[in-house]
Scaffold this motif. Structure first.
Motif, PDB file in Angstrom:
ATOM      1  N   UNK A 240      -2.573  17.749  -0.399  1.00 18.50           N
ATOM      2  CA  UNK A 240      -1.364  18.685   0.274  1.00 18.50           C
ATOM      3  C   UNK A 240      -0.152  18.288  -0.200  1.00 18.50           C
ATOM      4  N   UNK A 241       0.359  16.923  -0.309  1.00 17.04           N
ATOM      5  CA  UNK A 241       1.823  16.852  -0.515  1.00 17.04           C
ATOM      6  C   UNK A 241       2.027  16.453  -2.019  1.00 17.04           C
ATOM      7  N   UNK A 242       1.787  17.511  -2.789  1.00 12.06           N
ATOM      8  CA  UNK A 242       1.899  17.365  -4.200  1.00 12.06           C
ATOM      9  C   UNK A 242       2.567  18.684  -4.602  1.00 12.06           C
ATOM     10  N   UNK A 243       4.214  18.743  -4.502  1.00 15.23           N
ATOM     11  CA  UNK A 243       4.850  19.846  -4.813  1.00 15.23           C
ATOM     12  C   UNK A 243       5.002  20.361  -6.210  1.00 15.23           C
ATOM     13  N   UNK A 244       5.140  19.269  -7.202  1.00 13.80           N
ATOM     14  CA  UNK A 244       5.057  19.590  -8.552  1.00 13.80           C
ATOM     15  C   UNK A 244       3.648  20.662  -8.995  1.00 13.80           C
ATOM     16  N   UNK A 245       2.938  20.349  -8.128  1.00 10.11           N
ATOM     17  CA  UNK A 245       1.447  21.284  -8.629  1.00 10.11           C
ATOM     18  C   UNK A 245       1.337  22.563  -7.952  1.00 10.11           C
ATOM     19  N   UNK A 246       2.461  22.772  -7.133  1.00  8.70           N
ATOM     20  CA  UNK A 246       2.482  24.078  -6.304  1.00  8.70           C
ATOM     21  C   UNK A 246       3.476  25.140  -6.623  1.00  8.70           C
ATOM     22  N   UNK A 247       3.465  26.266  -6.549  1.00  7.45           N
ATOM     23  CA  UNK A 247       4.429  27.207  -7.023  1.00  7.45           C
ATOM     24  C   UNK A 247       5.471  27.511  -6.145  1.00  7.45           C
ATOM     25  N   UNK A 248       6.454  28.167  -6.706  1.00  6.83           N
ATOM     26  CA  UNK A 248       7.708  28.164  -5.801  1.00  6.83           C
ATOM     27  C   UNK A 248       7.354  28.891  -4.453  1.00  6.83           C
ATOM     28  N   UNK A 249       7.964  28.654  -3.327  1.00  6.67           N
ATOM     29  CA  UNK A 249       7.764  29.351  -2.363  1.00  6.67           C
ATOM     30  C   UNK A 249       8.070  31.025  -2.430  1.00  6.67           C
ATOM     31  N   UNK A 250       7.197  31.952  -2.082  1.00  7.27           N
ATOM     32  CA  UNK A 250       7.514  33.132  -2.078  1.00  7.27           C
ATOM     33  C   UNK A 250       8.263  33.936  -1.106  1.00  7.27           C
ATOM     34  N   UNK A 251       9.476  33.428  -0.745  1.00  2.00           N
ATOM     35  CA  UNK A 251      10.498  33.804   0.349  1.00  2.00           C
ATOM     36  C   UNK A 251      11.067  34.984  -0.284  1.00  2.00           C
ATOM     37  N   UNK A 252      11.079  36.033   0.863  1.00  2.00           N
ATOM     38  CA  UNK A 252      11.570  37.383   0.539  1.00  2.00           C
ATOM     39  C   UNK A 252      12.865  37.565   1.553  1.00  2.00           C
ATOM     40  N   UNK A 253      13.697  38.530   1.041  1.00  2.00           N
ATOM     41  CA  UNK A 253      14.901  38.972   1.881  1.00  2.00           C
ATOM     42  C   UNK A 253      14.474  39.370   3.022  1.00  2.00           C
ATOM     43  N   UNK A 254      15.256  38.917   4.095  1.00  2.00           N
ATOM     44  CA  UNK A 254      14.983  39.352   5.391  1.00  2.00           C
ATOM     45  C   UNK A 254      14.102  38.207   6.165  1.00  2.00           C
ATOM     46  N   UNK A 255      13.845  37.215   5.622  1.00  2.00           N
ATOM     47  CA  UNK A 255      12.837  36.421   6.041  1.00  2.00           C
ATOM     48  C   UNK A 255      13.553  35.576   7.237  1.00  2.00           C
ATOM     49  N   UNK A 256      12.515  35.194   8.281  1.00  2.00           N
ATOM     50  CA  UNK A 256      13.181  33.809   9.174  1.00  2.00           C
ATOM     51  C   UNK A 256      12.499  32.548   8.628  1.00  2.00           C
ATOM     52  N   UNK A 257      13.464  31.596   8.260  1.00  2.00           N
ATOM     53  CA  UNK A 257      12.899  30.317   7.881  1.00  2.00           C
ATOM     54  C   UNK A 257      12.867  29.410   9.317  1.00  2.00           C
ATOM     55  N   UNK A 258      11.988  28.873   9.626  1.00  2.00           N
ATOM     56  CA  UNK A 258      11.920  28.017  10.930  1.00  2.00           C
ATOM     57  C   UNK A 258      11.482  26.379  10.480  1.00  2.00           C
ATOM     58  N   UNK A 259      12.346  25.777  11.167  1.00  2.00           N
ATOM     59  CA  UNK A 259      11.976  24.146  11.084  1.00  2.00           C
ATOM     60  C   UNK A 259      11.584  23.874  12.270  1.00  2.00           C
TER      61      UNK A 259
END
Length: 724
Positions: A240-259
């Motif tokens: 799960x915690x391996x960012x280098x092995x994962x693609x870029x986040x497919x975030x698109x215009x108009x998205x709401x990013x929530x933490x």
């Protein structure tokens, strides 16, 4: 007499190239670098086109400390093997260590082009991204407008949760909330189709796509077990915690990013958010779980207070909306945010206290714990062992009960929670009192399943704290039909409203009275239990998840209020402050644009090698003559710095020579652009700082001031500061 000639000694056969190479490899493995170098050269005299051995020869020079001497060998290998990434990778590493970041970035980019699926190469290239991006040019433009209306996509940032799961398996309060809401949301048949999970990698300024199946697997394992060394757990978290092995986040215009967690400890978080927003218009919504580091800093580590204050201050310039777990937290947020500017609208998300576990499985999991013993009566206290939870007062109350009622009439107190900070006084009392040691047990690593079994078996629960955003163990206790004894303050008044027994905050005699009543009067305890509104307390996580989705899907579309840097004021760039968030804290974070910055320090902030940018938004009409005053600090070695202002247009570059450690004030003039002013500072290849992080730095920025050219008072103030 004839003498017979002696027979000729046959010539020694020359060693084959293979034998020479084997000898060289053996010398290399023995770390005899000079002899290995000689043997590899001997081999290459026979086989000059063997590119792998040119790489080995480069290694021998590098290991002997001759970084410059190793480069020609890696470059020769790259010529012989243009389709293999390794020679360029080795050359890139050497160039980085030589402080030649621009050349290193080119070499490593070539290596990545040959092996685009290599996670390690992707990571090292991203670390040098600040040297590969073109210099900004043109006028200073305003930021992209925030989207309005319903979001096109919902991206949930789980960065801080993944950081937690790297080190621990059993969740605490904030992690339990994230896992409960996201677990319910992802499992719901009615979930929106446009939901994704993302993470932020601070060292490379990269948003990456978190694998949902791997995430759900880890959530399931975290609930049923508590052992960090379980092979299934380790395998699941590693996947799960391996960012280098994962693609870029497919975030698109108009998205709401929530933490939904707390991003205050995530490196470079808001700079990463600004980089994302520079190309992708989106909203950002943060969940504020509590304001304890601001309201009760004496119960937090100093680093926690400082990190939280800077995060909270930066929210005022970055957040479009706030989610909170109680009306008390909403009020706290508004109180501390008011001095920072317009307060982002907040929505209430009541937390859940879902049971759901099989009673039989939960009881079995609880019986496997070392305490309580089977059939033993006990009272439960679920909280991290830290000073804010004030275990000391509860232990003192328990000791008073033992002395007043006798040990046989006082049940065991089972404390479930991970060790935290500043709990030394409570633990010292426990260690020093034989009566308490016989009646109090502290244990951590208790799974959710076992915890459900403890709630089901306990007589009642106690929960103490100086301040809370909500108080999840209170809700869980009441949902299980067990009374919770809690102080009457902050979010605990809301969490405990379905039937908690309240005592006066920090009033030990009142706590003892309430505890004694529940221990000595079973009929009264049963009567109070019967009045618990379990339906209100037992709120499923799907309910909370549904409220989150509704809040994000129907945002408060208020007119956007642009944020402008206060004119005529000196902005310190150091990590200062008295523990309370301030506009200066917010702007010191906000003005650092791009990738070529290190983290803030007490005195200011170092730039990286390459081009660093300051973004200074203002509300002045385009074309207004402006002045920027920079307070610069020289790195450990001499530095030739180029800098320029950008407003309505990019001005010409100027050169400044910074002596080691020199403090220099520099004035730049330009006309305001549509978005205000920017300053670009080109530090070239920089200077090694010589710290344990092996940083290469450019100039240091101590402070900055932006003012109108005709603001004589501000100019005089800057002059007086320079002469002080």
């Amino acid at each position: 007499m004839d003498v017979e000639p002696e027979p000729e000694t046959p010539p020694t056969p020359e060693a084959s190239p293979e034998a020479i190479r084997a000898r060289a490899d053996a010398l290399r493995d023995a770390r005899n670098w000079p002899a290995a170098e000689a043997a590899y050269r001997e081999y290459l005299a026979e086989r000059p086109r063997h590119w792998q051995i040119h790489v080995q020869l480069g290694h021998t020079r590098k290991e002997q400390g001759d970084l410059e001497g190793s480069l020609p060998h890696y470059q020769r290998a790259a010529m012989l093997a243009p389709d293999d990434p390794d020679p360029m990778l080795q050359a890139g590493h050497v160039l980085r260590n030589l402080g030649r970041g621009g050349e290193a970035s080119v070499a490593l980019a070539r290596a990545l082009a040959l092996a685009p699926d290599s996670p390690a190469l992707r990571h090292v290239v991203a670390l040098l991204r600040h040297r590969t991006q073109p210099a900004p040019d043109g006028p200073m433009l305003p930021p992209l407008p925030r989207p309005t209306g319903a979001p096109t996509q919902l991206a949930f940032d789980v960065t801080d949760l993944l950081d937690y799961l790297r080190a621990a398996r059993t969740p605490t309060g904030i992690q339990r909330v994230q896992m409960g809401i996201l677990g319910a949301l992802l499992a719901s048949p009615q979930r929106p189709a446009n939901v994704i999970l993302v993470g932020f990698e601070g060292s490379t300024w990269r948003w990456w796509h978190v694998d949902e199946a791997a995430f759900r697997r880890v959530l399931a394992l975290a609930r049923i077990g508590g052992r960090d060394d379980d092979p299934a757990w380790r395998a699941a978290t590693a996947a799960l915690v391996a960012p280098d092995a994962r693609p870029d986040a497919p975030i698109v215009a108009g998205c709401t990013l929530a933490s939904l967690g707390n991003a205050w400890g995530v490196q470079e978080y808001f700079r990463g958010l600004r980089r994302l927003r520079a190309t992708t218009p989106l909203r950002y919504v943060a969940f504020v779980h509590d304001c304890v580091p601001l309201a009760m800093p004496e119960h937090c580590l100093d680093l926690t207070v400082r990190l939280y204050a800077r995060w909270f201050a930066a929210l005022s310039l970055h957040a479009d909306g706030i989610l909170a777990n109680s009306r008390a937290t909403i009020a706290d947020h508004a109180r501390f945010a008011a001095p920072l500017g317009p307060v982002a609208p907040a929505r209430l998300i009541r937390l859940a206290a879902e049971g759901g576990a099989s009673p039989v499985a939960a009881a079995q999991a609880a019986e496997a714990l070392r305490a309580p013993r089977p059939g033993e009566d006990f009272v439960l206290f679920v909280a991290t062992l830290e000073s804010r939870k004030n275990h000391l007062m509860v232990f003192q109350a328990w000791l008073e009960l033992i002395r007043r009622l006798g040990a046989d009439r006082v049940p065991r107190l089972v404390c479930v929670g991970r060790p935290g900070w500043r709990a030394e006084a409570a633990l010292a009392l426990l260690e020093g009192s034989p009566d308490l040691r016989r009646k109090v047990t502290v244990q951590s690593g208790v799974s959710d399943l076992a915890l459900a079994g403890l709630y089901g078996r306990c007589l009642f629960t106690v929960y103490n704290s100086f301040h809370e955003g909500w108080g999840l163990p209170v809700s869980e206790s009441l949902a299980a039909g067990k009374l919770a004894v809690v102080p009457a303050h902050s979010g605990l008044l809301e969490a405990g409203s379905p039937g908690a027994v309240f005592f006066a905050p920090q009033d030990q005699p009142d706590l003892v009275v309430k505890l004694e009543m529940l221990l000595t009067d079973p009929a009264q305890r049963a009567a109070l239990e019967s009045r618990i509104d379990r339906a209100s307390a037992r709120r499923d996580w799907p309910d909370a998840a549904r409220e989150v989705l509704e809040a994000l899907a129907s945002p408060h579309d208020q007119p956007e209020s642009p944020s402008f840097l206060p004119l005529g004021r000196h902005l310190p760039m150091g990590w200062r402050g008295d523990g309370l968030p301030s506009p200066s804290m917010a702007w010191a974070e906000r003005v650092r644009e791009g990738l070529a910055w290190w983290w803030q320090e007490d005195w200011g902030v170092w730039m990286r090698d390459g081009i660093a940018t300051l973004a200074l938004p203002s509300d002045q009409p385009e074309g207004t003559p402006m002045r920027v005053v920079l307070e610069l600090r020289g790195p450990p070695g001499p530095l030739n710095l180029r800098l320029r202002a950008r407003g309505a247009r990019a001005e010409a570059w100027r050169g400044v020579a910074l002596a080691p450690g020199e403090v220099l004030r520099c004035v730049l003039q330009a006309e305001a652009g549509p978005g205000g002013m920017a300053v670009d500072l080109d530090c070239g290849d920089g200077v090694p700082l010589g710290d344990r992080f092996k940083r290469v730095v450019g100039a240091g920025l101590v402070g900055v001031m932006l003012c109108r050219e005709d603001d004589l008072a501000a100019r005089l103030s800057a002059l007086e500061r320079a002469e002080a």
